[in-house]
Design an enzyme around this catalytic site. Sequence first.
Site, PDB file in Angstrom:
ATOM      1  N   GLY A 202       2.287  -8.331  10.085  1.00 14.94           N
ATOM      2  CA  GLY A 202       2.324  -7.550   8.845  1.00 14.94           C
ATOM      3  C   GLY A 202       3.224  -6.351   8.991  1.00 14.94           C
ATOM      4  O   GLY A 202       4.018  -6.274   9.930  1.00 14.94           O
ATOM      5  N   ASN A 203       3.138  -5.435   8.043  1.00 12.29           N
ATOM      6  CA  ASN A 203       3.952  -4.220   8.133  1.00 12.29           C
ATOM      7  C   ASN A 203       3.194  -3.042   7.526  1.00 12.29           C
ATOM      8  O   ASN A 203       2.095  -3.203   7.010  1.00 12.29           O
ATOM      9  CB  ASN A 203       5.308  -4.436   7.446  1.00 12.29           C
ATOM     10  CG  ASN A 203       5.143  -4.802   6.000  1.00 12.29           C
ATOM     11  OD1 ASN A 203       4.659  -4.022   5.194  1.00 12.29           O
ATOM     12  ND2 ASN A 203       5.512  -6.041   5.663  1.00 12.29           N
ATOM     13  N   ARG A 204       3.814  -1.856   7.596  1.00 10.26           N
ATOM     14  CA  ARG A 204       3.087  -0.639   7.245  1.00 10.26           C
ATOM     15  C   ARG A 204       3.159  -0.276   5.763  1.00 10.26           C
ATOM     16  O   ARG A 204       2.704   0.799   5.372  1.00 10.26           O
ATOM     17  CB  ARG A 204       3.643   0.534   8.073  1.00 10.26           C
ATOM     18  CG  ARG A 204       3.243   0.459   9.526  1.00 10.26           C
ATOM     19  CD  ARG A 204       3.953   1.539  10.325  1.00 10.26           C
ATOM     20  NE  ARG A 204       3.738   2.864   9.762  1.00 10.26           N
ATOM     21  CZ  ARG A 204       4.550   3.907   9.974  1.00 10.26           C
ATOM     22  NH1 ARG A 204       5.621   3.766  10.707  1.00 10.26           N
ATOM     23  NH2 ARG A 204       4.279   5.068   9.437  1.00 10.26           N
ATOM     24  N   SER A 205       3.713  -1.140   4.942  1.00 14.75           N
ATOM     25  CA  SER A 205       3.834  -0.800   3.518  1.00 14.75           C
ATOM     26  C   SER A 205       2.456  -0.542   2.895  1.00 14.75           C
ATOM     27  O   SER A 205       1.531  -1.324   3.076  1.00 14.75           O
ATOM     28  CB  SER A 205       4.510  -1.963   2.793  1.00 14.75           C
ATOM     29  OG  SER A 205       4.405  -1.769   1.409  1.00 14.75           O
ATOM     30  N   ALA A 275       7.384  -5.178   0.636  1.00 22.31           N
ATOM     31  CA  ALA A 275       7.941  -5.328   1.975  1.00 22.31           C
ATOM     32  C   ALA A 275       7.606  -6.748   2.430  1.00 22.31           C
ATOM     33  O   ALA A 275       6.483  -7.039   2.850  1.00 22.31           O
ATOM     34  CB  ALA A 275       7.325  -4.301   2.912  1.00 22.31           C
TER      35      ALA A 275
END
Length: 405
Positions: A202-205, A275
């Site tokens: 995943g990502n930090r969005s 994102a």
Amino acid sequence: MFVVVGVSGGIAAYKTVTLVRALVTNGHEVHVVPTEDALRFVGTATWEAISRHPVTTSVHDDVAEVRHVALGTRADLVIVAPATANTLAKMSAGIAGDLLGVTLLATTAPVLVAPAMHTAMWEHPATQHNITTLRSRGVQVIGPADGPLTGGDSGPGRMVEPEEIAAAAEALLAPRRDLADRIVAVSTGGTREPLDPVRFLGNRSSGRQGAEVALAAAARGARVRLVAGHVDDGVLAAAAQHPSIEITRVSTAADLHEAMRGASAGADVVVMVAAVADFRPQTVSDQKLRKEDGDGTATLSLVANPDILLDLVAHRVPGQRIVGFAAETAADDAELLERGRRKLARKGTDLLVVNRVDWDRGFESPDNEAVLLTADGPVGRARGTKREVADALWDAVAALPPVDH
Ligand code: C5P
């Protein structure tokens, strides 16, 4: 829109809670600025809960951010409700002894006041003189209404009902309803690509910027289809309550792709804020991957996800506007712009919102800073809350030259 609601010390302050709620429900970013006296009627906790923003009466908080001036300069509208005789007198004289006074002096936005006081005070020549002065400076005055007053008397002096003040506020903000009856598709948040039943890439969005893009569009009159990846419910709370925003929740890049294809059909503007994971694991294990099964190292094989934005641009219908976001790490502004230019050329969007990200910049924060780029070069720079960046985006979309595709 960015709306400041000043509250002065009258019993009608309890009705202003309903006004703030209505403005938030309509999709505005509302900041409440009470006077010290107002807090004797309705406390800070109520204002913070209803407006979802911190509340202070002091000019000495956040001095570094020049908060006392920032509220006034950022405001699209300042409302004072209730406006007591004392506050009207201070406004007329330009007294700036507290945050509300400073905000009113610092703003160039329209100002709407809803007076509330005893009839004798309203009719006093001093108050009437102040009202005339304020009107001559362009201040809009709504009410007071005629009716029963606190203490058993009756006459002009009641604050008009919150619904009426909210309608007057919308009318003052109306010139920017430039998306009336337009359909807008927005994606937001991060995607998650599963590795096994319990793990993902995943990502930090946080999804905040996209939620603000949706709210800003709705406030300008659009019907919004918001496709949200992994976003906390709290971030989507205002959008979820908005009657013109329809939310679809998705998880993986493939889900988001399918949902955005659907949402873009018939849309006038498409904004890809999400994102999206560029890669996904080549295989997804049915069973939880166990460290005991390996030799102390692990290798992930990834395959590229389709670029959704490219696909939407390739399939766009005539007249449709498409906006992309580019979050870039860059050493300086020149490098950021160059990266933005190349990305815009590659993606073929009408507009690219380019912002710098870093370990502590861009993601998860309420503020953002971005350059708005078209094929002709930069058309604006936005710095402030994510809502302000969202409004700058819609201003830039409105200013695009006529469509040639
Ligand atoms: O190439 P990059 O990921 O920096 O591009 C960012 C823009 O492209 C964003 O608008 C993002 O939503 C979109 N994007 C996409 N599909 C991907 C990757 C990014 O639509 N697979």
